[in-house]
Design a protein around this motif. Structure first.
Motif, PDB file in Angstrom:
ATOM      1  N   ASN A   1       0.849  -1.181   0.000  1.00  0.00           N
ATOM      2  CA  ASN A   1       0.000   0.000   0.000  1.00  0.00           C
ATOM      3  C   ASN A   1       0.887   1.233   0.000  1.00  0.00           C
ATOM      4  O   ASN A   1       1.402   1.650   1.041  1.00  0.00           O
ATOM      5  CB  ASN A   1      -0.913  -0.004   1.236  1.00  0.00           C
ATOM      6  N   CYS A   2       1.049   1.827  -1.150  1.00  0.00           N
ATOM      7  CA  CYS A   2       1.999   2.932  -1.246  1.00  0.00           C
ATOM      8  C   CYS A   2       1.423   4.253  -0.731  1.00  0.00           C
ATOM      9  O   CYS A   2       2.027   5.303  -0.870  1.00  0.00           O
ATOM     10  CB  CYS A   2       2.521   3.064  -2.669  1.00  0.00           C
ATOM     11  N   GLN A   3       0.252   4.189  -0.112  1.00  0.00           N
ATOM     12  CA  GLN A   3      -0.287   5.382   0.558  1.00  0.00           C
ATOM     13  C   GLN A   3       0.304   5.506   1.964  1.00  0.00           C
ATOM     14  O   GLN A   3       0.159   6.532   2.609  1.00  0.00           O
ATOM     15  CB  GLN A   3      -1.817   5.297   0.692  1.00  0.00           C
ATOM     16  N   VAL A   4       0.902   4.455   2.450  1.00  0.00           N
ATOM     17  CA  VAL A   4       1.508   4.494   3.788  1.00  0.00           C
ATOM     18  C   VAL A   4       2.977   4.136   3.691  1.00  0.00           C
ATOM     19  O   VAL A   4       3.415   3.461   2.756  1.00  0.00           O
ATOM     20  CB  VAL A   4       0.806   3.523   4.776  1.00  0.00           C
ATOM     21  N   GLY A   5       3.698   4.611   4.686  1.00  0.00           N
ATOM     22  CA  GLY A   5       5.134   4.332   4.649  1.00  0.00           C
ATOM     23  C   GLY A   5       5.819   4.911   5.860  1.00  0.00           C
ATOM     24  O   GLY A   5       5.186   5.180   6.883  1.00  0.00           O
ATOM     25  N   GLU A   6       7.117   5.080   5.741  1.00  0.00           N
ATOM     26  CA  GLU A   6       7.847   5.655   6.861  1.00  0.00           C
ATOM     27  C   GLU A   6       8.990   6.505   6.352  1.00  0.00           C
ATOM     28  O   GLU A   6       9.490   6.293   5.235  1.00  0.00           O
ATOM     29  CB  GLU A   6       8.392   4.533   7.767  1.00  0.00           C
TER      30      GLU A   6
END
Lengths: 336, 341
Positions: free
Chosen positions: B251-256
């Motif tokens: 899910n490339c809408q979330v990350g760090e």
């Protein structure tokens, strides 16, 4: 007095019948290709006092001392004791009468590259394993050639032997310690198989492409790559030179432990005993496998062996090599 | 206050301290070295004196306790972000005088540079108390004396490890309670190394002359240095990092957002938009590092960055000596521009 020799006994004793009438040549085994330098004194003494003062370094990491008269064999055999003691008896090789010299010549000296005593690439101590193998298979008359090499660079040319033992390392990756410098990725792509790729600033390893050479560990500036301390070996089989179908050895067992490798090699003698063509003076192991087929060989040498969980065995082997017999398709221009 | 403890008593002390502190020390990682069947020594949490390697210099420095190689700064979704949980327990770190002085260099960069405090560093750093490991002898490549980093009084406790027993000096009253009923009282004070085999003459110039930047002396490192970065990763004072946003695969809408160590010797360090890069040659990278360690850092902070731990020279696979490079630099500056070839 005219020489009256049992030629076969002379050869079995690790002495050679040479082209010089009346003169033999002594062959000295150096298991694992590494020995104390003190033995040079004795080798020199024998060469100068009994031979022609020269020593040949053999392709199998032994010494061959030419032009020693046949009648001196018993005397020189007695002198060999310190060598046999240090290089054979001390590692557990059983020799009933060491004062009579070498008890067999068929199974050749187990050769090894210099290994991790010196070489940065080597994944283990090759001489130690070579000696372990020597202990299990020598003395024996079966014609088998074995070489042990520290890494897939294969400097000892293990793949040209009946058994090639290639030390491999399972790379272990510490994700947190990786700085994403790409040293391992670039190196693997250029020098090895391209098993590593970058993803999100970190490294991903393709296990199917990884050959366990350990180059990534050598490259890593943070010790993010280390070697699994468990030692693994790839065992290649039936590589050979020679006049009939010379070929490079093929991968038989992958990621095997040393115990598995040694047990397989030991089992080979039982297999050979059963299938060898006794009409020949000395049938090489590789040609026995050609006759029985790989599957018969495989099932026989793996019999009774519990493989380590990581080990993988070849289902089938596509043998290659050079067939001189292909010449039969060549025709002279005069032939119609 | 000083004390003499047996190894058993010291383990009792460590056990008591472990109730309230995470204890870090140099430890042996067997068969994890660069070459097969070799070890490395690096920092990890310990609970027994037997785990502490006090007889040798650590391969990697204690900076890893306050500067993780990979540090997640925050996680993000489309509209929100949050910081990761961090361990709030205070830490005790066993380390040598040079490394304690190395932390002072890190503190300058992370807490004083540009008038901003680096909160991610500060959170980890302020939990740390130092336990000085007294050096019995100077190790290979050490030049702490030349850098004035051989001594320190910045420690809570000092320890002299021995095969028979362990001497310690307690300075931090907060730790006194742990020692109440343990060991024999004495007046132990740690000794410091007064001389190293390696001596480095740091040039004392207010301003590096322009010609030295292009001097021939740096050229040799163009071909000798392989830009692997080990001199940086093992250095206690190298503090550079690079930040990147990682978008999760599923899910490339979330990350760090994380930061990871960076090295001024490794390709890409000076890369800029448009494909520009300053210091393409490895010799130029060597010059940049050397000047930073013994010249421009000092100009800004009044203290040399380098503390002479010698890990760069210990670990260079190409046998490049940084300490000798400083001496070459010093000689070149004395010879002057005219001698420049």
């Amino acid at each position: 007095m005219t020489l009256d020799l049992d030629r076969k006994k002379v050869v079995k004793n690790n002495w050679r019948v040479t082209k010089v009438r009346g003169k033999s040549a002594l062959r000295i085994r150096i298991p694992g290709g590494h020995m104390s330098a003190k033995h040079f004194d004795l080798i020199r003494q024998i060469a100068e006092n009994y031979g022609n003062g020269t020593v040949h370094i053999t392709t199998r990491q032994g010494f061959e001392l030419p032009e020693i008269p046949y009648e001196k064999i018993p005397e020189v055999n007695r002198m060999l004791y310190p060598l046999l003691q240090d290089l054979e008896l001390a590692i557990g090789v059983q020799i009933d009468k060491p004062e009579n010299g070498y008890p067999a010549a068929g199974t050749r000296n187990v050769a090894a590259c210099i290994g991790n005593r010196v070489c940065p690439f080597a994944n283990f101590d090759t001489t130690v394993l070579a000696k372990k193998i020597e202990k299990e298979i020598y003395p024996n008359d079966l014609h088998v050639k074995i070489a042990v090499t520290g890494c897939p660079n294969d400097c000892i040319k293990a793949r040209m032997h009946d058994y090639g033992v290639i030390g491999v390392a399972e790379p272990v990756y510490d994700y947190e310690r990786c700085i994403g410098c790409q040293a391992c990725v670039k190196n693997c792509k250029k020098k090895v198989t391209g098993a590593l790729a970058m993803h999100n600033g970190k490294v991903v390893r393709d296990e199917r492409l990884c050959i366990g050479c350990g180059e990534c560990v050598l490259q890593c500036p943070t010790s993010a790559w280390t070697r699994n301390p468990e030692k693994y070996f790839n065992l290649t089989i039936m590589g050979r030179t020679g006049k009939k179908n010379p070929r490079i050895g093929e991968l038989f067992v992958q990621w095997a432990t040393a115990d598995v490798v040694v047990a397989i090699i030991k089992n080979t003698y039982k297999y050979a005993e059963k299938y060898i063509d006794k009409t020949l003076v000395k049938e090489h192991i590789g040609y026995i496998v050609d006759r029985t087929g790989y599957q018969v060989f495989r099932d026989a040498v793996l019999d009774g062996i519990e493989l380590n969980p990581k080990a993988r065995v070849a289902k089938h082997i596509q043998w290659g090599g050079h067939f001189y017999a292909s010449d039969i398709f060549m025709t002279d221009q005069s032939a119609k | 206050m000083g004390k003499s403890l047996s190894h058993n008593e010291f383990n009792v002390l460590l056990g008591a301290l472990a109730k309230d502190y995470n204890i870090y020390a140099p430890a042996r990682f067997e068969k994890q070295g660069r070459f097969s069947d070799t070890d490395i020594i690096r920092y990890r949490q310990v609970s027994q004196v037997e785990e502490i390697v006090w007889q040798a210099k650590s391969t990697y420095s204690p900076k890893e306790v306050v500067m993780p190689v990979t540090q997640t700064l925050f996680y993000f979704t489309q509209t929100e972000y949050r910081e990761p949980e961090t361990d709030t327990r205070p830490c005790l770190v066993f380390l040598r005088a040079c490394d304690i002085n190395g932390f002072a260099s890190l503190d300058k960069i992370y807490l004083e540079n540009g008038g901003t405090e680096d909160i991610y560093y500060k959170r980890l750093r302020e939990k740390v108390k130092f336990i000085l490991i007294e050096c019995h002898t100077s190790f290979d490549n050490c030049f702490c004396v030349s850098m004035g980093a051989n001594t320190t009084d910045n420690y809570s406790m000092a320890v002299r490890f021995g095969e028979e027993n362990i001497q310690l000096e307690l300075k931090d009253e907060q730790l006194a309670g742990y020692l109440d009923n343990i060991g024999q009282g004495n007046d132990f004070k740690p000794q410091f190394i007064q001389e190293n085999k390696i001596k480095v003459n740091v040039p004392s110039v207010a301003e590096m002359p322009d010609w030295i930047y292009n001097d021939q002396m740096w050229k040799q490192y163009d071909h000798r240095c392989i830009a692997c970065g080990r001199c940086n990763t093992t250095c206690v004072t190298c503090s550079c990092y690079t930040a990147l946003d990682v978008l999760y695969d599923d899910n490339c809408q979330v990350g760090e957002r994380r930061r990871v160590w960076a090295s001024c010797h490794i390709d890409g360090f000076t890369d800029m938009a448009g494909g520009h890069g300053f210091r393409k040659e490895n010799g130029a990278r060597m010059r940049f590092k050397v000047f930073h360690k013994i010249y421009d850092f000092n100009k800004r902070f009044g203290k040399h960055m380098c503390v002479g731990c010698g890990r760069c020279d210990d670990n260079c696979p190409e046998y490049i000596s940084y300490s000798n490079c400083i001496n070459i630099l010093n000689d070149r500056l004395k010879e002057g521009e005219k001698a420049s070839v």
